[in-house]
Design a protein around this motif. Structure first.
Motif, PDB file in Angstrom:
ATOM      1  N   UNK A  44       0.873  -1.019  -0.029  1.00 52.14           N
ATOM      2  CA  UNK A  44      -0.006  -0.043   0.126  1.00 52.14           C
ATOM      3  C   UNK A  44       0.788   1.252  -0.020  1.00 52.14           C
ATOM      4  N   UNK A  45       1.902   1.373   0.793  1.00 52.47           N
ATOM      5  CA  UNK A  45       2.770   2.256   0.909  1.00 52.47           C
ATOM      6  C   UNK A  45       3.861   2.687  -0.299  1.00 52.47           C
ATOM      7  N   UNK A  46       4.290   1.530  -1.303  1.00 53.48           N
ATOM      8  CA  UNK A  46       5.098   1.893  -2.006  1.00 53.48           C
ATOM      9  C   UNK A  46       4.447   1.469  -3.539  1.00 53.48           C
ATOM     10  N   UNK A  47       3.342   0.553  -3.471  1.00 53.83           N
ATOM     11  CA  UNK A  47       3.011   0.074  -4.911  1.00 53.83           C
ATOM     12  C   UNK A  47       1.717   0.091  -5.199  1.00 53.83           C
ATOM     13  N   UNK A 270      13.927  -3.496   0.835  1.00 50.40           N
ATOM     14  CA  UNK A 270      13.951  -2.500   1.916  1.00 50.40           C
ATOM     15  C   UNK A 270      12.636  -2.174   2.460  1.00 50.40           C
ATOM     16  N   UNK A 271      11.498  -2.084   1.456  1.00 49.19           N
ATOM     17  CA  UNK A 271      10.289  -1.684   1.703  1.00 49.19           C
ATOM     18  C   UNK A 271      10.216  -0.272   1.237  1.00 49.19           C
ATOM     19  N   UNK A 272      11.317   0.174   0.777  1.00 48.21           N
ATOM     20  CA  UNK A 272      11.477   1.614   0.579  1.00 48.21           C
ATOM     21  C   UNK A 272      11.990   1.983  -0.944  1.00 48.21           C
ATOM     22  N   UNK A 273      11.674   0.773  -1.883  1.00 46.70           N
ATOM     23  CA  UNK A 273      11.919   1.017  -3.193  1.00 46.70           C
ATOM     24  C   UNK A 273      13.597   0.894  -3.568  1.00 46.70           C
ATOM     25  N   UNK A 274      14.303   0.432  -2.539  1.00 43.02           N
ATOM     26  CA  UNK A 274      15.673   0.220  -2.706  1.00 43.02           C
ATOM     27  C   UNK A 274      16.251  -1.143  -2.463  1.00 43.02           C
ATOM     28  N   UNK A 275      17.228  -1.454  -3.024  1.00 45.42           N
ATOM     29  CA  UNK A 275      17.920  -2.839  -3.053  1.00 45.42           C
ATOM     30  C   UNK A 275      19.178  -2.883  -2.239  1.00 45.42           C
ATOM     31  N   UNK A 276      19.455  -3.490  -1.201  1.00 46.21           N
ATOM     32  CA  UNK A 276      20.734  -3.779  -0.477  1.00 46.21           C
ATOM     33  C   UNK A 276      21.109  -5.264  -0.434  1.00 46.21           C
ATOM     34  N   UNK A 277      22.501  -5.252  -0.527  1.00 47.46           N
ATOM     35  CA  UNK A 277      23.209  -6.768  -0.443  1.00 47.46           C
ATOM     36  C   UNK A 277      22.793  -7.342   1.213  1.00 47.46           C
ATOM     37  N   UNK A 283      13.280  -7.424   9.738  1.00 46.75           N
ATOM     38  CA  UNK A 283      11.995  -6.924  10.454  1.00 46.75           C
ATOM     39  C   UNK A 283      11.267  -5.870   9.570  1.00 46.75           C
ATOM     40  N   UNK A 284      11.997  -5.112   8.672  1.00 43.11           N
ATOM     41  CA  UNK A 284      11.269  -4.002   7.937  1.00 43.11           C
ATOM     42  C   UNK A 284      10.991  -4.696   6.708  1.00 43.11           C
ATOM     43  N   UNK A 285      11.407  -5.960   6.173  1.00 42.70           N
ATOM     44  CA  UNK A 285      10.813  -6.472   5.020  1.00 42.70           C
ATOM     45  C   UNK A 285      10.659  -7.804   5.201  1.00 42.70           C
ATOM     46  N   UNK A 287       9.219 -10.258   3.399  1.00 45.00           N
ATOM     47  CA  UNK A 287       9.219 -11.266   2.443  1.00 45.00           C
ATOM     48  C   UNK A 287      10.691 -11.854   2.294  1.00 45.00           C
ATOM     49  N   UNK A 288      10.894 -13.071   1.837  1.00 46.34           N
ATOM     50  CA  UNK A 288      12.114 -13.494   1.575  1.00 46.34           C
ATOM     51  C   UNK A 288      12.528 -13.449   0.076  1.00 46.34           C
ATOM     52  N   UNK A 289      11.668 -12.902  -0.565  1.00 47.39           N
ATOM     53  CA  UNK A 289      11.880 -12.555  -1.915  1.00 47.39           C
ATOM     54  C   UNK A 289      11.891 -10.959  -2.345  1.00 47.39           C
ATOM     55  N   UNK A 290      12.940 -10.624  -3.080  1.00 48.98           N
ATOM     56  CA  UNK A 290      12.974  -9.148  -3.375  1.00 48.98           C
ATOM     57  C   UNK A 290      12.029  -9.078  -4.566  1.00 48.98           C
TER      58      UNK A 290
END
Length: 290
Positions: A44-47, A270-277, A283-285, A287-290
């Protein structure tokens, strides 16, 4: 397992006596008890403006909450409940669905399932709908592959036949967790070596990853700690970043003649439209899938 639990309870009580129980409760709340609501909040917040969202391994709680909290219509295969927490769903923005016509959407999952061998796909793992929208006619499919991706090829072939024989005037978009094997060359039997590129070439399809160097592209990162009973699968901290724990499982497939990728596909863990290694879930994301 009782002895295993006793040993670890003792270790944690010695190492972190005042913090481990609170941390355990917080992790359970974020990743289990509230996982469905956390996933819905992220969408709801991002997509919220996305026309189509493909979901796999969804629970009944997620499906019910999505239908209420999002401005998307939840498409699910007929006669399937969420007790296995393994439902594949398609969420389509209500704003683009045609208002008139009794035949604006139809579940055609059984048309694909009927072409597959018995037990090739579990009930709920595949969801296929034909739908008329303000942006055209679509054949939408969501699928969760079995272990080692053995069913991915047969499902793709069956969906390809359905699209070409029954719905040639519909745009096919197929979102899936292909679940490929960690060692593609290890598969035996008629499937042989597992290669998504080969499966796509056989169906004349393209993907959201077209044109990208996929050697360092991954959508899952699951390195297990020693705080779980399958110790042979645990990973030392020094090996957490080993590429073997990162795999490209998630794809969006289509016919290149129908859909064009206008910009490189991006990932979000991340739940904020970003991708990190980093390892997923967090806890903030949830899902176990990006």
């Amino acid at each position: 397992l009782a002895l295993f639990d006793a040993v670890y309870t003792h270790l944690l009580s010695v190492i972190a006596p005042s913090t481990w129980q609170a941390l355990k409760r917080e992790l359970r709340e974020d990743l289990f008890e509230n996982k469905a609501s956390n996933c819905i909040n992220l969408l709801r917040d991002q997509y919220v403006d996305a026309d189509i969202i493909f979901v796999q391994e969804a629970s009944e709680a997620f499906a019910a909450r999505a239908g209420v909290c999002l401005n998307h219509v939840v498409l699910r295969p007929t006669g399937v409940d969420g007790r296995r927490s393994q439902m594949s769903l398609v969420l389509i923005n209500a704003a683009i669905i045609c208002d008139s016509g009794s035949n604006k959407m139809r579940d055609v999952t059984d048309k694909v399932m009927g072409q597959l061998k018995t037990r090739c796909v579990e009930a709920g793992d595949l969801c296929v709908f034909r739908i008329s929208t303000r942006k055209g006619r679509f054949l939408l499919a969501s699928f969760h592959g079995d272990s080692n991706g053995r069913s991915t090829g047969p499902v793709l072939a069956a969906l390809d036949r359905l699209a070409k024989e029954r719905y040639p005037d519909h745009v096919l978009i197929f979102g899936l967790d292909a679940n490929p094997p960690s060692d593609p060359s290890a598969l035996d039997g008629p499937e042989g070596r597992w290669e998504m590129e080969g499966l796509l070439a056989g169906a004349g399809m393209s993907s959201c990853w077209a044109g990208q160097d996929l050697r360092d592209v991954w959508t899952t990162f699951s390195a297990r700690t020693y705080l779980q009973p399958q110790l042979h699968k645990a990973v030392p901290l020094s090996r957490v970043m080993d590429p073997a724990h990162r795999r490209l499982k998630d794809w969006i497939l289509f016919y290149g003649a129908q859909v064009v990728v206008e910009c490189p596909t991006t990932r979000d863990n991340t739940g904020h439209g970003k991708f990190e290694a980093r390892v997923m879930p967090s806890r903030g994301f949830p899902s176990d899938h990006a």
